[in-house]
Design a protein around this motif. Structure first.
Motif, PDB file in Angstrom:
ATOM      1  N   TYR A  97      40.537  38.839  55.841  1.00 16.08           N
ATOM      2  CA  TYR A  97      41.162  39.911  55.076  1.00 16.08           C
ATOM      3  C   TYR A  97      41.075  39.577  53.595  1.00 16.08           C
ATOM      4  N   TRP A  98      40.772  40.602  52.797  1.00 15.15           N
ATOM      5  CA  TRP A  98      40.602  40.428  51.349  1.00 15.15           C
ATOM      6  C   TRP A  98      41.420  41.470  50.609  1.00 15.15           C
ATOM      7  N   GLY A  99      41.846  41.089  49.411  1.00  9.76           N
ATOM      8  CA  GLY A  99      42.424  42.071  48.529  1.00  9.76           C
ATOM      9  C   GLY A  99      41.333  42.757  47.735  1.00  9.76           C
ATOM     10  N   GLN A 100      41.747  43.618  46.817  1.00  9.82           N
ATOM     11  CA  GLN A 100      40.776  44.391  46.033  1.00  9.82           C
ATOM     12  C   GLN A 100      40.242  43.609  44.842  1.00  9.82           C
ATOM     13  N   GLY A 101      40.893  42.507  44.527  1.00  8.66           N
ATOM     14  CA  GLY A 101      40.449  41.667  43.417  1.00  8.66           C
ATOM     15  C   GLY A 101      41.133  42.013  42.110  1.00  8.66           C
TER      16      GLY A 101
ATOM     17  N   TYR B  29      38.802  37.748  40.783  1.00 12.65           N
ATOM     18  CA  TYR B  29      39.495  36.808  41.663  1.00 12.65           C
ATOM     19  C   TYR B  29      40.092  37.566  42.852  1.00 12.65           C
ATOM     20  N   TYR B  30      39.886  36.997  44.036  1.00 11.63           N
ATOM     21  CA  TYR B  30      40.361  37.586  45.273  1.00 11.63           C
ATOM     22  C   TYR B  30      41.208  36.580  46.044  1.00 11.63           C
ATOM     23  N   CYS B  31      42.200  37.072  46.744  1.00  8.68           N
ATOM     24  CA  CYS B  31      42.826  36.211  47.736  1.00  8.68           C
ATOM     25  C   CYS B  31      42.294  36.630  49.105  1.00  8.68           C
ATOM     26  N   GLY B  32      42.225  35.661  49.976  1.00 10.43           N
ATOM     27  CA  GLY B  32      41.692  35.923  51.305  1.00 10.43           C
ATOM     28  C   GLY B  32      42.428  35.109  52.352  1.00 10.43           C
TER      29      GLY B  32
ATOM     30  N   GLU C 143      46.224  41.840  44.878  1.00 15.84           N
ATOM     31  CA  GLU C 143      46.231  40.876  43.784  1.00 15.84           C
ATOM     32  C   GLU C 143      46.691  41.536  42.492  1.00 15.84           C
ATOM     33  N   SER C 144      47.281  40.726  41.618  1.00 20.31           N
ATOM     34  CA  SER C 144      47.669  41.197  40.296  1.00 20.31           C
ATOM     35  C   SER C 144      47.722  40.003  39.355  1.00 20.31           C
TER      36      SER C 144
ATOM     37  N   ARG D 110      36.649  33.515  43.805  1.00 24.68           N
ATOM     38  CA  ARG D 110      36.215  34.271  42.648  1.00 24.68           C
ATOM     39  C   ARG D 110      34.736  34.583  42.755  1.00 24.68           C
ATOM     40  N   GLN D 111      34.364  35.663  42.109  1.00 25.62           N
ATOM     41  CA  GLN D 111      32.968  36.064  42.094  1.00 25.62           C
ATOM     42  C   GLN D 111      32.610  36.556  40.710  1.00 25.62           C
ATOM     43  N   ALA D 112      31.690  35.830  40.081  1.00 29.30           N
ATOM     44  CA  ALA D 112      31.189  36.217  38.772  1.00 29.30           C
ATOM     45  C   ALA D 112      29.948  37.091  38.960  1.00 29.30           C
TER      46      ALA D 112
END
Length: 114
Positions: free
Chosen positions: A103-107, A92-95, A6-7, A38-40
């Protein structure tokens, strides 16, 4: 092995816009359903948008403000975020789910503050 990167995150004032990108190591997004999450701090990860076979879905909290899309090659997914609010602040992550594996990105951090 699927890799997601992610970017596009950053600090933005309320009412501003950001565009997040999620790049995959292969053209998987045209085949598999993909979501932005997303994770707050202190909260559970929630899905804010998803795209599958051309159809999209959004959480009520972002409907009308966020837009998910992907490129024709199927290796990049975007999240256009408009009219940002302080409550949108989160990582924010894409999955993507392939078979039984998520699979997840690093956020990427998004901070909405004046």
């Amino acid at each position: 092995q699927v890799q997601l990167v992610e970017s596009g995150g950053g600090l933005v004032q309320p009412g501003g816009s950001l565009r997040l990108s999620c790049a995959a190591s292969s053209s998987i997004f045209s085949t598999f359903a993909t979501g932005w999450y997303r994770q707050a701090p202190g909260k559970q990860r929630e899905r804010v948008a998803s795209i599958s076979s051309g159809s999209t879905n959004y959480a009520d909290s972002v409907k009308g403000r966020f837009t998910i899309s992907r490129d024709n090659a199927g290796n990049t997914v975007y999240l256009q975020m408009n009219t940002l609010k302080p409550e949108d602040t989160a990582v924010y992550y894409c999955g993507v789910r392939i078979g039984l594996t998520n699979y997840w990105g690093q956020g990427t951090q998004v901070t909405v503050s004046s």
